[in-house]
Design a protein around this motif. Structure first.
Motif, PDB file in Angstrom:
ATOM      1  N   ILE A   8       0.837  -1.203   0.000  1.00 26.86           N
ATOM      2  CA  ILE A   8       0.000   0.000   0.000  1.00 26.86           C
ATOM      3  C   ILE A   8       0.872   1.254   0.000  1.00 26.86           C
ATOM      4  O   ILE A   8       0.617   2.217  -0.734  1.00 26.86           O
ATOM      5  CB  ILE A   8      -0.945   0.000   1.218  1.00 26.86           C
ATOM      6  N   LEU A   9       1.946   1.238   0.810  1.00 25.03           N
ATOM      7  CA  LEU A   9       2.854   2.389   0.854  1.00 25.03           C
ATOM      8  C   LEU A   9       3.550   2.594  -0.485  1.00 25.03           C
ATOM      9  O   LEU A   9       3.679   3.732  -0.962  1.00 25.03           O
ATOM     10  CB  LEU A   9       3.893   2.192   1.961  1.00 25.03           C
ATOM     11  N   ILE A  10       4.008   1.498  -1.098  1.00 26.05           N
ATOM     12  CA  ILE A  10       4.682   1.606  -2.400  1.00 26.05           C
ATOM     13  C   ILE A  10       3.714   2.132  -3.455  1.00 26.05           C
ATOM     14  O   ILE A  10       4.051   3.021  -4.250  1.00 26.05           O
ATOM     15  CB  ILE A  10       5.263   0.236  -2.818  1.00 26.05           C
ATOM     16  N   GLY A  11       2.486   1.593  -3.464  1.00 24.99           N
ATOM     17  CA  GLY A  11       1.482   2.059  -4.424  1.00 24.99           C
ATOM     18  C   GLY A  11       1.158   3.533  -4.231  1.00 24.99           C
ATOM     19  O   GLY A  11       1.087   4.299  -5.198  1.00 24.99           O
ATOM     20  N   GLY A  12       0.980   3.940  -2.964  1.00 24.61           N
ATOM     21  CA  GLY A  12       0.706   5.349  -2.684  1.00 24.61           C
ATOM     22  C   GLY A  12       1.872   6.240  -3.052  1.00 24.61           C
ATOM     23  O   GLY A  12       1.688   7.352  -3.572  1.00 24.61           O
ATOM     24  N   GLY A  13       3.096   5.770  -2.794  1.00 25.60           N
ATOM     25  CA  GLY A  13       4.287   6.539  -3.144  1.00 25.60           C
ATOM     26  C   GLY A  13       4.415   6.723  -4.651  1.00 25.60           C
ATOM     27  O   GLY A  13       4.722   7.820  -5.130  1.00 25.60           O
TER      28      GLY A  13
END
Length: 251
Positions: A93-98
């Motif tokens: 989720i963090l990678i996708g949001g980043g």
């Protein structure tokens, strides 16, 4: 009711509440910068409703996520391993949001540097529900920050009422600050590029966290504060030069 009364009398609960409120407000700065840039591209009549609806729905989403906190905590469990690092749903989720933030910031920087190429695209998008698209993007990014902040909150307190109060207070602060910040960014075009630089940095930080390279938030916000201070000094210098030029013109 008795448990709530005991919680009110617990000094540790008050310390956790104040700490969580500060943390949520600081994390909300990222959201506010993104919301300001996004909504300032809308027609003037849609900007305030977009901010209010987006932040209001974000509050509802955070409260719903707090209601599923047991499931949220499980998102830290590794799902697969790659290059010696176990990736969890939280990491993804963090990678996708980043990646989304980096893409959006890069696109906006390109638009600000060369706006002519994007005039037709912007006119077309304005006619096809840009308000709904803006609200959708606000909620998408808030989901990323919500998951991260809730998991952090769980490590600070196990009292759900404390987390709920902290979220409500922080989102209320965001709601009150959204219009002044957006108006300030709109009136100072150079701030837009600085804010987009912040979004790029935050996006890369999210990707790094998702990849297992933790970047202390203090360094990120210290860099943002220093950059904002330098830009503030530049604004004062430009204002002084304009005032002096105006005096010379009068004479």
């Amino acid at each position: 009711m008795q448990d709530l009364a005991l919680l009110v009398q617990d000094p540790a609960a008050w310390v956790a509440l104040i700490t969580l409120i500060v943390m949520e407000v600081v994390l909300g700065i990222d959201n506010l910068v993104f919301i300001s840039i996004l909504t300032n591209k809308l027609p003037a009549a849609q900007r305030v409703p977009a901010r209010r609806i987006g932040i209001g729905l974000a509050l509802v989403m955070r409260l719903v996520l707090l209601g599923t906190i047991a499931w949220i905590v499980q998102l830290t469990t590794p799902v697969f391993e790659l290059f010696g690092h176990g990736f969890s749903w939280k990491d993804m989720i963090l990678i996708g949001g980043g990646l989304f933030l980096v893409w959006k910031a890069t696109k906006e920087i390109h638009h600000n540097v060369d706006p002519i190429d994007h005039d037709e695209d912007f006119i077309a998008s304005s006619a096809t529900g840009t308000l709904a698209a803006a609200i959708g993007q606000i909620l998408l990014l808030d989901l990323v920050f919500s998951v991260d902040s809730i998991i952090t909150a769980v490590g600070m307190t196990d009292h759900l009422p404390v987390m709920i109060i902290a979220v409500v207070v922080a989102v209320t602060v965001m709601l009150l600050a959204s219009n002044p910040l957006a108006n300030f960014i709109e009136k100072n075009p150079t701030i837009v590029m600085l804010a987009l630089g912040f979004l790029l940095m935050i996006g890369m930080t999210l990707i790094a966290d998702g990849m297992g390279f933790h970047v202390p938030k203090g360094y990120v916000y210290a860099a943002m504060a220093f950059s904002a201070l330098v830009e503030g000094l530049n604004m004062l210098a430009r204002r002084k030069r304009r005032a002096e030029a105006g005096k010379k013109t009068l004479h």
